[in-house]
Every structure is written in structure tokens, then in C-alpha cells.
Design an enzyme around this catalytic site. Structure first.
Site, PDB file in Angstrom:
ATOM      1  N   HIS A 115      -3.638  14.635  -9.525  1.00  9.71           N
ATOM      2  CA  HIS A 115      -3.926  13.236  -9.871  1.00  9.71           C
ATOM      3  C   HIS A 115      -2.974  12.697 -10.934  1.00  9.71           C
ATOM      4  O   HIS A 115      -2.689  11.492 -10.967  1.00  9.71           O
ATOM      5  CB  HIS A 115      -5.371  13.098 -10.340  1.00  9.71           C
ATOM      6  N   GLU A 131      -4.509   2.202  -4.501  1.00  8.70           N
ATOM      7  CA  GLU A 131      -3.058   2.258  -4.343  1.00  8.70           C
ATOM      8  C   GLU A 131      -2.501   0.974  -3.748  1.00  8.70           C
ATOM      9  O   GLU A 131      -1.364   0.933  -3.280  1.00  8.70           O
ATOM     10  CB  GLU A 131      -2.651   3.449  -3.461  1.00  8.70           C
ATOM     11  N   ASP A 177      -0.978   9.250 -10.639  1.00  2.97           N
ATOM     12  CA  ASP A 177      -0.906   8.195 -11.664  1.00  2.97           C
ATOM     13  C   ASP A 177       0.536   7.838 -11.977  1.00  2.97           C
ATOM     14  O   ASP A 177       0.876   6.665 -12.177  1.00  2.97           O
ATOM     15  CB  ASP A 177      -1.613   8.661 -12.942  1.00  2.97           C
ATOM     16  N   ASN A 228      -1.981  12.938  -4.200  1.00  3.27           N
ATOM     17  CA  ASN A 228      -3.003  13.432  -5.116  1.00  3.27           C
ATOM     18  C   ASN A 228      -3.409  14.859  -4.786  1.00  3.27           C
ATOM     19  O   ASN A 228      -3.596  15.691  -5.685  1.00  3.27           O
ATOM     20  CB  ASN A 228      -4.238  12.522  -5.073  1.00  3.27           C
ATOM     21  N   ASP A 242       0.864  -1.185   0.000  1.00  6.63           N
ATOM     22  CA  ASP A 242       0.000   0.000   0.000  1.00  6.63           C
ATOM     23  C   ASP A 242       0.898   1.233   0.000  1.00  6.63           C
ATOM     24  O   ASP A 242       1.760   1.391   0.876  1.00  6.63           O
ATOM     25  CB  ASP A 242      -0.909   0.022   1.228  1.00  6.63           C
TER      26      ASP A 242
END
Length: 352
Positions: free
Chosen positions: A242, A272, A246, A237, A229
Site C-alpha cells: 500500500h 484511484e 500511495d 497494492n 483511472d
């Protein structure tokens, strides 16, 4: 593989040639063909069959532009037919039926122009045969022979055109099948891969876990899973956008999927979270694999993101137990993961 297919096609042609031999002896039985001509024609056919067999057997056919030798076999058949009809005038009507039979072997191999050229050659051979017969027997009425030539002049080109059309349809169908196969393969890849990162998706990972659990139970072995994680991913983010999030996901996917064994499976479990499945691996080996990923990601530099920004990941590890189902194994790995989060993140935690 292709040579074996060519040999099978040759065997079909050879079998048809044996039918022609049978037709010669039937014609002799009914008195329209003499014994010498029947024997001579049979010998010619057998010599041709043997000659082409030797070409295929020793691989000499591979030196030709078309290794199937389809055109060559048809042309030889036409020449033999013309010779036999020259020697046996009474059997011409019956033997002329073998022209389309010979051309039939080119339907699935040759193009329309090639088939038309063979039809033209057959008409030339037949016309030459009729001309030589007229010279040998000048008093014979040639109207029936000319009618036969006229019929062949209609039938053989039509047969060639239709054969070429069928061959073209076969090629288009084969092309469509190849495209369909490629499309199915692409769909299969899309169905099992994550769109963003390109690694395996949750659906595929669960299928792998189910298969691996059954295998471990059947063989009495164990396997491990590592649940990763990304730390503070929401903050990434919120602060960097964002697009940056990514980019972090993609970079971790590259790090996590590198240097794996052929049997290991890595994918995006959701959001994630990523999952690494390690067959035939105990807790110690799983911890080593997870630590390699954690350390590599911690020192990574992600293009177009702040150079001073460090990204970390926490992992929970669980090793399968006898008679434990997949859901229980995932729950234990998830528990270990949140223990690592609670202990400060950027670490590996394994549960017994």
C-alpha cells in the site's frame, strides 16, 4: 493605506484641539480668561494643528520612528496646556481636565512605559508651571495648586497604566484574530484538499462542476472533463504494498496538476480516480490535455519503486451539452473511461 489611517487619527486629534479652542473662548466668556490669552492660546493650537497637518500631508512623518506622531502630538498638547494654565490661573482647574484627554490618543497606540513617561512629563510641566507662577506671584496661597498637582500625580499615572493595559489587550486580541484567521484558512484548505495527494478533493470538484455548468449554460459555452483511472491499481497494492500504491497516487497527482491553465481544476475524485475540469474547452482540446497527462505518467520513474515497472492510466472524456446536468456529464465520462478499460487500458476515449 496606513498613511490614510494615520491621517484620520490626526483629524480626530485636530477635532479635539478645536474643542480646546472652544473651551478657551468659553472661559473668556465667563471672565476667567482674558481676550489676549484666549487668542494667544487659540493661535498656538492652530499653529500646531497646521504643522502636524503639513507633516502628514508631505509624508515627513514617515521619517520618524513612530510615523503616527502620537507621542509628539501629546507632548505638544501638554506644553500648550501648561502655558495656558500659567497665563490663566483662574482657569487651571478646567484646563487640567485636558491632560487625560490628550493622553487618551495614546491609549490604542502607546505602551505602558511610554504612557507613564508622558504622564511624568505632564506632571513635570505642571509642576514647573506652578513653580513659575509662585515666583511671579509670591504672596498667593499655593495650597490649592499643590492639591491639584497631588491629584494629577495620582490620576495621570493611573490613566497611563490603564491605557497601557488596554493597548496590550488590543494587541493580544489582534494577535488572536490573526491566529484565528490563519486557522480558518488552514481548515478551509483541509476541507477542499485530499489528505494523501494534496490536490483538490471530491467535494471541491463537485462544487466546481456545479459552478462551471451554471456558467456554461448562462454564457452558452461548453467545458470538458477528463476522468482518469490508474490501470491495475489493485495489483500495485497487492504486489508492491500500500505504501507503493500511495506513492503512485501522489506521483500521478503531481503529473496531472502540472502545466495547467489558471482556470483548470484537477483533483482526486475517489480511490484511484482523478478528475480534470477544463473550462471553455472542447473535445479536441480536452483530448490533447488528457494525452499529455497519460504520456507523462507512462514514462515516469517513481522513486523507491522498481525501475522496470511502468505505470499507466486510462481516461474518459466528455464535453458538456446544453441543459445537461452534472450527474449526466459525469456518467458519460465514466462510460468513456470504462470503454477505454475494456479496449486494453492506457488510452484516451472521448464520447460525443
Amino acid at each position: 493605506m496606513r498613511q490614510a489611517l494615520r491621517l484620520r487619527r490626526y483629524q480626530m486629534a485636530a477635532g479635539t484641539s478645536m474643542l480646546a479652542v472652544g473651551a478657551l473662548f468659553i472661559a473668556q466668556r465667563f471672565g476667567v480668561l482674558s481676550w489676549p490669552v484666549a487668542l494667544e492660546g487659540s493661535a498656538m493650537i492652530l499653529i500646531l494643528v497646521l504643522s502636524f497637518y503639513l507633516l502628514f500631508h508631505f509624508g515627513l512623518n514617515l521619517r520618524f520612528r513612530d510615523p503616527s506622531l502620537t507621542t509628539e502630538m501629546i507632548v505638544c498638547a501638554v506644553v500648550v496646556l501648561a502655558f495656558l494654565m500659567y497665563e490663566a490661573q483662574d482657569a487651571r482647574n478646567a484646563l487640567s481636565l485636558f491632560y487625560p484627554v490628550a493622553m487618551l490618543f495614546g491609549v490604542l497606540r502607546l505602551s505602558t512605559p511610554r504612557l507613564l513617561s508622558i504622564a511624568g512629563f505632564a506632571l513635570l510641566a505642571h509642576g514647573t508651571m506652578l513653580y513659575l507662577s509662585a515666583l511671579r506671584q509670591p504672596g498667593v496661597n499655593s495650597s490649592e495648586s499643590l492639591m491639584q498637582l497631588a491629584v494629577l500625580a495620582v490620576v495621570l499615572p493611573w490613566f497611563a497604566a490603564m491605557g497601557g493595559y488596554v493597548n496590550a489587550l488590543r494587541h493580544r486580541l489582534a494577535g488572536s484574530n490573526r491566529q484565528l484567521k490563519i486557522a480558518f484558512e488552514r481548515l478551509e484548505q483541509v476541507a477542499i484538499h485530499d489528505d494523501l495527494t494534496g490536490v483538490f478533493n471530491r467535494r471541491f470538484l463537485l462544487d466546481v462542476l456545479t459552478r462551471e455548468s451554471s456558467r456554461a449554460r448562462r454564457l452558452g459555452t461548453a467545458f470538458s472533463i477528463c476522468m482518469f483511472d490508474l490501470d491495475h491499481f489493485k495489483t500495485i497494492n497487492d504486489t508492491l504494498g500500500h505504501a507503493a500504491g500511495d506513492a503512485v497516487l501522489k506521483h500521478f497527482a503531481r503529473v496531472g496538476s502540472s502545466d495547467l491553465r489558471a482556470v483548470d481544476v484537477f483533483g482526486r475524485y475517489g480511490g484511484e480516480e482523478f478528475l480534470l475540469v477544463l473550462p471553455d474547452t472542447g473535445q479536441q482540446g480536452a483530448c490533447a490535455s488528457a494525452e499529455r497527462v497519460r504520456a507523462a505518467f507512462e514514462i515516469a520513474r517513481i522513486p523507491r519503486l522498481p525501475a522496470d515497472r511502468r505505470f499507466t492510466v486510462t481516461a474518459g472524456i466528455a464535453t458538456s451539452k446544453p441543459e445537461e446536468d452534472v450527474e449526466a456529464l459525469l456518467a458519460r465520462a465514466d462510460t468513456a473511461l470504462y470503454e477505454g478499460k475494456a479496449a486494453g487500458r492506457n488510452r484516451i476515449v472521448a464520447v460525443g
